[in-house]
Design a protein around this motif. Structure first.
Motif, PDB file in Angstrom:
ATOM      1  N   ILE A   1      27.528  77.111  -4.492  1.00 25.33           N
ATOM      2  CA  ILE A   1      28.436  77.368  -5.615  1.00 25.33           C
ATOM      3  C   ILE A   1      29.428  78.496  -5.282  1.00 25.33           C
ATOM      4  O   ILE A   1      30.566  78.508  -5.749  1.00 25.33           O
ATOM      5  CB  ILE A   1      27.626  77.667  -6.915  1.00 25.33           C
ATOM      6  N   GLU A   2      28.970  79.439  -4.412  1.00 25.66           N
ATOM      7  CA  GLU A   2      29.871  80.546  -4.040  1.00 25.66           C
ATOM      8  C   GLU A   2      31.115  80.028  -3.333  1.00 25.66           C
ATOM      9  O   GLU A   2      32.219  80.505  -3.558  1.00 25.66           O
ATOM     10  CB  GLU A   2      29.145  81.509  -3.103  1.00 25.66           C
ATOM     11  N   MET A   3      30.892  79.037  -2.464  1.00 21.86           N
ATOM     12  CA  MET A   3      32.018  78.431  -1.740  1.00 21.86           C
ATOM     13  C   MET A   3      32.959  77.732  -2.718  1.00 21.86           C
ATOM     14  O   MET A   3      34.177  77.859  -2.619  1.00 21.86           O
ATOM     15  CB  MET A   3      31.481  77.446  -0.702  1.00 21.86           C
ATOM     16  N   GLU A   4      32.387  76.978  -3.684  1.00 19.36           N
ATOM     17  CA  GLU A   4      33.210  76.313  -4.714  1.00 19.36           C
ATOM     18  C   GLU A   4      34.068  77.358  -5.442  1.00 19.36           C
ATOM     19  O   GLU A   4      35.262  77.153  -5.662  1.00 19.36           O
ATOM     20  CB  GLU A   4      32.333  75.587  -5.748  1.00 19.36           C
ATOM     21  N   ASN A   5      33.426  78.464  -5.818  1.00 15.65           N
ATOM     22  CA  ASN A   5      34.146  79.493  -6.567  1.00 15.65           C
ATOM     23  C   ASN A   5      35.238  80.147  -5.721  1.00 15.65           C
ATOM     24  O   ASN A   5      36.348  80.371  -6.193  1.00 15.65           O
ATOM     25  CB  ASN A   5      33.172  80.558  -7.097  1.00 15.65           C
ATOM     26  N   LEU A   6      34.899  80.433  -4.460  1.00 17.39           N
ATOM     27  CA  LEU A   6      35.886  81.050  -3.552  1.00 17.39           C
ATOM     28  C   LEU A   6      37.092  80.128  -3.359  1.00 17.39           C
ATOM     29  O   LEU A   6      38.236  80.568  -3.342  1.00 17.39           O
ATOM     30  CB  LEU A   6      35.248  81.297  -2.175  1.00 17.39           C
ATOM     31  N   TYR A   7      36.784  78.846  -3.206  1.00 21.57           N
ATOM     32  CA  TYR A   7      37.831  77.838  -2.998  1.00 21.57           C
ATOM     33  C   TYR A   7      38.782  77.808  -4.193  1.00 21.57           C
ATOM     34  O   TYR A   7      40.001  77.873  -4.065  1.00 21.57           O
ATOM     35  CB  TYR A   7      37.167  76.479  -2.795  1.00 21.57           C
ATOM     36  N   ARG A   8      38.194  77.764  -5.396  1.00 15.33           N
ATOM     37  CA  ARG A   8      39.010  77.759  -6.622  1.00 15.33           C
ATOM     38  C   ARG A   8      39.854  79.029  -6.720  1.00 15.33           C
ATOM     39  O   ARG A   8      41.036  78.980  -7.043  1.00 15.33           O
ATOM     40  CB  ARG A   8      38.117  77.659  -7.861  1.00 15.33           C
ATOM     41  N   GLU A   9      39.215  80.178  -6.458  1.00 12.68           N
ATOM     42  CA  GLU A   9      39.930  81.457  -6.574  1.00 12.68           C
ATOM     43  C   GLU A   9      41.098  81.515  -5.597  1.00 12.68           C
ATOM     44  O   GLU A   9      42.173  82.011  -5.921  1.00 12.68           O
ATOM     45  CB  GLU A   9      38.975  82.642  -6.330  1.00 12.68           C
ATOM     46  N   GLN A  10      40.874  81.016  -4.379  1.00 17.07           N
ATOM     47  CA  GLN A  10      41.942  81.033  -3.369  1.00 17.07           C
ATOM     48  C   GLN A  10      43.127  80.165  -3.803  1.00 17.07           C
ATOM     49  O   GLN A  10      44.283  80.565  -3.673  1.00 17.07           O
ATOM     50  CB  GLN A  10      41.378  80.557  -2.016  1.00 17.07           C
ATOM     51  N   LEU A  11      42.829  78.980  -4.369  1.00 20.45           N
ATOM     52  CA  LEU A  11      43.916  78.094  -4.839  1.00 20.45           C
ATOM     53  C   LEU A  11      44.709  78.764  -5.960  1.00 20.45           C
ATOM     54  O   LEU A  11      45.937  78.651  -6.028  1.00 20.45           O
ATOM     55  CB  LEU A  11      43.353  76.744  -5.305  1.00 20.45           C
ATOM     56  N   LYS A  12      44.010  79.475  -6.828  1.00 24.01           N
ATOM     57  CA  LYS A  12      44.701  80.170  -7.919  1.00 24.01           C
ATOM     58  C   LYS A  12      45.573  81.288  -7.351  1.00 24.01           C
ATOM     59  O   LYS A  12      46.699  81.502  -7.795  1.00 24.01           O
ATOM     60  CB  LYS A  12      43.681  80.756  -8.909  1.00 24.01           C
ATOM     61  N   LYS A  13      45.022  81.985  -6.351  1.00 26.08           N
ATOM     62  CA  LYS A  13      45.749  83.124  -5.755  1.00 26.08           C
ATOM     63  C   LYS A  13      47.068  82.669  -5.134  1.00 26.08           C
ATOM     64  O   LYS A  13      48.095  83.325  -5.280  1.00 26.08           O
ATOM     65  CB  LYS A  13      44.857  83.782  -4.696  1.00 26.08           C
TER      66      LYS A  13
END
Ligand SMILES: [Zn+2]
Length: 308
Positions: A281-293
């Motif tokens: 789930i950490e990877m999913e969250n990191l991925y989402r955060e990076q796309l938002k950034k």
């Protein structure tokens, strides 16, 4: 292909209007409509749009079937109870940014409340909630679950002349509306001073389109159900036309890495959470955060406050 004479949002001239695609998902053969982008305000719009008659037919009879075909079995559009369950993750994602506005929101209106999945927990917390829902299947379900709902805003107004809201919300509705500015102005007139309009729309900077450039996604993305596709830039243009408000735009990413892998592998939607157990789930969250950034994410959240 008929060409627009001007941008329907900012009224810029025809020479600033570029064709984006003539592949319109759900189009009838020979209709000849396409999506255009205005170089001035950055909005993407369908031209020619659906006629009133086509629109009514589409929404009254075809919408749930259409959405079911788009979302795959997991969306559960044909079964209202499944719809509530299938959308619990969506509700929790939205609550992350809605939560801080709820303390001051007693009277809540949701336009396009579908099965009412956003409203049941709010009603339980003591908010007074009203829903607007044109779909026949959902409105019967809402009635059975004691949610006051109306087929349209006009219908609501006839019954409740004086009520004002603290929060009006709508999710993936604005892009379906013929006149989005008028739509938001009408809502402002229904708000108490200090009240908010909070809405989600697709962000045209979707990574499946603007990073991975998946051809099947492109064929699927530009939908006959959408007169408009907004970017952050064109949403700012729209919101700047409203008076006596301030606003904020928040970026969000609905779909996860698993969904993107399925698009890349199979060229079709689905797969939410499918591979999460492998990469965590950490990877999913990191991925989402990076796309938002990097502002290449699939969702724009508009938060409008009516000045006191
Ligand atoms: Zn324009």
């Amino acid at each position: 292909m008929p060409l627009p004479k001007r941008c329907p949002l900012c009224y810029s001239d025809y020479y600033l209007q570029d064709v984006v695609t003539s592949h319109v998902f759900g189009n009838q053969p020979g209709r000849g409509n396409a999506f255009f982008r205005c170089k001035s305000c950055d909005v993407i719009y369908q031209y020619p749009g659906l006629s009133k008659q086509e629109e009514e037919k589409f929404y009254s009879a075809e919408f749930e079937n259409f959405m079911d075909a788009r979302s795959g079995k997991s969306g559960g559009w044909l079964n209202s109870e499944n719809h509530v369950l299938a959308n619990e993750k969506t509700r929790l994602r939205r609550m992350k940014y809605l939560e801080k506005y709820l303390d001051s929101s007693k009277e809540i209106l949701e336009i396009g409340c579908s099965s009412g999945f956003m409203l049941y927990p709010l009603i339980e917390e003591g908010h007074n909630c009203i829903g607007i829902e044109p779909s026949g299947i959902f409105s019967q379900f809402l009635e059975r679950n004691k949610v006051i709902s109306f087929e349209s805003l006009n219908d609501f107004r006839k019954n409740y002349k004086s009520i004002k809201f603290d929060l009006i919300m709508h999710f993936f509705v604005l892009e379906h509306i013929d006149q989005p500015l008028l739509f938001l102005q009408q809502q402002l007139s229904l708000l108490n001073p200090g009240g908010k309009i909070i809405f989600e729309i697709p962000n045209v900077a979707d990574p499946l389109y603007c990073i991975y450039d998946i051809p099947e996604f492109e064929r699927f993305y530009w939908s006959i159900a959408h007169p408009w596709y907004f970017s952050k830039h064109s949403l700012i243009y729209l919101l700047e036309q409203l008076v006596s408000i301030d606003y904020e735009i928040v970026l969000d990413q609905r779909y996860d890495l698993s969904n993107h892998l399925i698009w890349a592998r199979d060229g079709k939607p689905g797969g939410m959470g499918k591979f999460t157990e492998h990469f965590g789930i950490e990877m999913e969250n990191l991925y989402r955060e990076q796309l938002k950034k990097i502002e290449k994410c699939d969702t724009l959240v508009g938060i409008i406050r009516k000045l006191e």
